[in-house]
Scaffold this motif. Structure first.
Motif, PDB file in Angstrom:
ATOM      1  N   GLY A  24     -13.369  -5.669  -7.130  1.00  5.23           N
ATOM      2  CA  GLY A  24     -13.331  -5.201  -8.419  1.00  5.23           C
ATOM      3  C   GLY A  24     -11.913  -4.610  -8.871  1.00  5.23           C
ATOM      4  O   GLY A  24     -11.537  -4.125  -9.947  1.00  5.23           O
ATOM      5  N   TYR A  25     -10.874  -5.250  -8.214  1.00  2.00           N
ATOM      6  CA  TYR A  25      -9.471  -4.896  -8.741  1.00  2.00           C
ATOM      7  C   TYR A  25      -9.014  -5.960  -9.626  1.00  2.00           C
ATOM      8  O   TYR A  25      -9.555  -7.205  -9.529  1.00  2.00           O
ATOM      9  CB  TYR A  25      -8.752  -5.130  -7.310  1.00  2.00           C
ATOM     10  CG  TYR A  25      -8.714  -4.021  -6.260  1.00  2.00           C
ATOM     11  CD1 TYR A  25      -8.390  -2.855  -6.441  1.00  2.00           C
ATOM     12  CD2 TYR A  25      -9.401  -4.397  -5.150  1.00  2.00           C
ATOM     13  CE1 TYR A  25      -8.409  -2.048  -5.495  1.00  2.00           C
ATOM     14  CE2 TYR A  25      -9.952  -3.537  -4.315  1.00  2.00           C
ATOM     15  CZ  TYR A  25      -9.148  -2.226  -4.382  1.00  2.00           C
ATOM     16  OH  TYR A  25      -9.535  -1.164  -3.526  1.00  2.00           O
ATOM     17  N   THR A  26      -8.322  -5.683 -10.687  1.00  2.00           N
ATOM     18  CA  THR A  26      -7.742  -6.685 -11.530  1.00  2.00           C
ATOM     19  C   THR A  26      -6.438  -7.180 -11.704  1.00  2.00           C
ATOM     20  O   THR A  26      -6.325  -8.036 -12.284  1.00  2.00           O
ATOM     21  CB  THR A  26      -8.569  -5.810 -13.020  1.00  2.00           C
ATOM     22  OG1 THR A  26      -7.482  -4.689 -13.084  1.00  2.00           O
ATOM     23  CG2 THR A  26      -9.741  -5.587 -13.236  1.00  2.00           C
ATOM     24  N   ARG A 279     -11.014   7.948  -4.740  1.00  2.00           N
ATOM     25  CA  ARG A 279     -11.665   7.529  -5.875  1.00  2.00           C
ATOM     26  C   ARG A 279     -11.640   8.449  -7.220  1.00  2.00           C
ATOM     27  O   ARG A 279     -11.562   8.477  -8.041  1.00  2.00           O
ATOM     28  CB  ARG A 279     -12.950   6.632  -5.855  1.00  2.00           C
ATOM     29  CG  ARG A 279     -12.821   5.240  -5.237  1.00  2.00           C
ATOM     30  CD  ARG A 279     -14.081   4.300  -5.634  1.00  2.00           C
ATOM     31  NE  ARG A 279     -15.222   5.212  -4.601  1.00  2.00           N
ATOM     32  CZ  ARG A 279     -15.342   4.569  -3.484  1.00  2.00           C
ATOM     33  NH1 ARG A 279     -14.649   3.737  -2.862  1.00  2.00           N
ATOM     34  NH2 ARG A 279     -16.522   5.195  -2.786  1.00  2.00           N
ATOM     35  N   ALA A 283      -9.781   8.951 -10.503  1.00  2.00           N
ATOM     36  CA  ALA A 283     -10.458   8.850 -11.845  1.00  2.00           C
ATOM     37  C   ALA A 283      -9.984   9.997 -12.618  1.00  2.00           C
ATOM     38  O   ALA A 283      -9.994   9.995 -14.013  1.00  2.00           O
ATOM     39  CB  ALA A 283     -12.063   9.054 -11.572  1.00  2.00           C
ATOM     40  N   THR A 292      -4.418   2.050 -16.865  1.00  2.00           N
ATOM     41  CA  THR A 292      -4.476   0.933 -15.738  1.00  2.00           C
ATOM     42  C   THR A 292      -3.990   1.937 -14.432  1.00  2.00           C
ATOM     43  O   THR A 292      -2.693   1.846 -14.397  1.00  2.00           O
ATOM     44  CB  THR A 292      -3.741  -0.131 -15.673  1.00  2.00           C
ATOM     45  OG1 THR A 292      -4.065  -0.963 -16.871  1.00  2.00           O
ATOM     46  CG2 THR A 292      -3.709  -1.174 -14.550  1.00  2.00           C
ATOM     47  N   ALA A 318     -12.447   0.408  -3.016  1.00  4.11           N
ATOM     48  CA  ALA A 318     -12.780  -0.650  -4.003  1.00  4.11           C
ATOM     49  C   ALA A 318     -13.517   0.112  -5.257  1.00  4.11           C
ATOM     50  O   ALA A 318     -14.482   1.051  -4.847  1.00  4.11           O
ATOM     51  CB  ALA A 318     -13.494  -1.754  -3.501  1.00  4.11           C
ATOM     52  N   PRO A 319     -13.104  -0.240  -6.516  1.00  7.46           N
ATOM     53  CA  PRO A 319     -14.154   0.434  -7.340  1.00  7.46           C
ATOM     54  C   PRO A 319     -15.526  -0.018  -7.363  1.00  7.46           C
ATOM     55  O   PRO A 319     -15.869  -0.769  -6.754  1.00  7.46           O
ATOM     56  CB  PRO A 319     -13.522  -0.316  -8.662  1.00  7.46           C
ATOM     57  CG  PRO A 319     -11.948  -0.827  -8.544  1.00  7.46           C
ATOM     58  CD  PRO A 319     -12.080  -1.283  -6.884  1.00  7.46           C
ATOM     59  N   SER A 321     -19.542   0.192  -9.012  1.00  2.00           N
ATOM     60  CA  SER A 321     -20.021   0.371 -10.384  1.00  2.00           C
ATOM     61  C   SER A 321     -21.159   1.546 -10.549  1.00  2.00           C
ATOM     62  O   SER A 321     -21.596   2.042  -9.600  1.00  2.00           O
ATOM     63  CB  SER A 321     -20.843  -0.989 -10.628  1.00  2.00           C
ATOM     64  OG  SER A 321     -21.847  -1.043  -9.662  1.00  2.00           O
TER      65      SER A 321
END
Length: 321
Positions: A24-26, A279, A283, A292, A318-319, A321
């Motif tokens: 999930g990392y961009t 996390r 957020a 970002t 990790a992000p 969902s």
């Protein structure tokens, strides 16, 4: 994700870079001070992953000529079309003068002029003429990247923040608390509200609060007493909170300067706790206006050392969902 990853040799990054998108990392971003250069790790990350966006966050404008900087960015952008961002900043005398022998002069003008030059050059324009801080006799890129990479500014205080909002494509910032973000975004001006805000967030995923705070103080003692970051946090309203640390630093008591950073401030500037708590804290930055969130992960005892330990930590953070 900030690369290179802490304590992981660059030669061991490939399998991590390959897995990051699946987690999930961009993005993969660098900095540049006295360690790794700002572009080699990006070239490797772009080659090892077909989807990661790569960005310099940030490289100093004084240590490369404008044309060389444009050529480097354009070369990387040709190798990874549409996935490159260049972030530039002023850096400071310790990096520019003391180890590179280059005068540290007119930082705001040099950043502004470099942004203007890069945006023109990366768009394929022929650039010629006198800027306030340098002159260009005539330059055009031999190969123009399509699309043109965005140009961002590393900024902390009002003048440079306004530049990021008015002339650049976004802002790169760091060492700030989630509650500081609205003031930073506001200082970018009305145009800044539509720009990307990248914030490097230091994360230590451990439930051992004492360990995390020790790591935080070891880092923050010197950072918060550096000229640029001291002024940044004074502007954010922390002159009284950091007065004892500043006095210790001025007296040469560097360990005492770190010890004098209050627990509450360490907890605001270094995200720590369980992965779930980390996390949730990250957020808060997004809710405050960060587009970002750029993690800089500090090794934690729960995950062990080396590449395997870092990869385990990244999987845990990790992000979701």
């Amino acid at each position: 994700m900030t690369v290179p990853l802490n304590t992981v040799p660059l030669s061991a990054h490939r399998r991590i870079a390959e897995e990051l998108p699946d987690l999930g990392y961009t993005d993969a971003w660098t900095g540049e001070a006295g360690g790794y250069d700002g572009f080699t790790p990006l070239a490797l990350a772009a080659a090892w992953s077909r989807s990661l966006r790569v960005g310099s966050g940030v490289v100093p404008v004084q240590t490369r000529g404008p044309a060389l900087l444009a050529m480097t960015v354009a070369t990387l952008a040709e190798a990874a079309p549409g996935r490159v961002v260049v972030g530039v900043g002023s850096s400071g005398p310790p990096f520019v003068t003391r180890i590179n022998g280059i005068p540290f002069e007119h930082p705001y003008r040099k950043v502004r002029d470099t942004v203007r030059f890069l945006k023109a050059a990366l768009a394929g324009e022929y650039v010629m003429g006198d800027f306030d801080s340098f002159s260009i006799e005539g330059f055009r890129l031999a190969s123009v990247p399509r699309p043109a990479p965005p140009v961002m500014v590393g900024a902390l205080r009002p003048q440079m923040l306004r530049l990021a909002g008015s002339e650049a494509d976004g802002l790169v910032t760091n060492f700030l608390a989630a509650d500081d973000v609205p003031r930073v975004v506001e200082a970018m001006g009305p145009e800044g509200k539509a720009k990307e805000v990248v914030a490097r967030i230091f994360v230590c995923p451990t439930r051992d609060r004492d360990y995390a705070r020790a790591q935080g103080r070891a880092m923050l003692g010197s950072i918060l007493n550096a000229r640029t970051y001291s002024a940044f946090h004074d502007w954010l309203g922390r002159s009284d909170v950091l007065a004892a640390s500043h006095r210790a630093w001025a007296a040469g008591d560097f360990r005492g300067a770190g010890a004098a950073v209050p627990d509450r401030l360490v907890d605001e500037l270094l995200v720590h706790g369980s992965p779930e708590e980390c996390r949730a804290h990250v957020a808060r930055y997004v809710e405050a206006g960060v587009v970002t969130p750029l993690l800089a992960v500090i090794p934690a005892p729960e995950f062990g050392a080396g590449p395997d330990g870092m990869l385990s930590a990244l999987r845990a953070l990790a992000p979701v969902s």
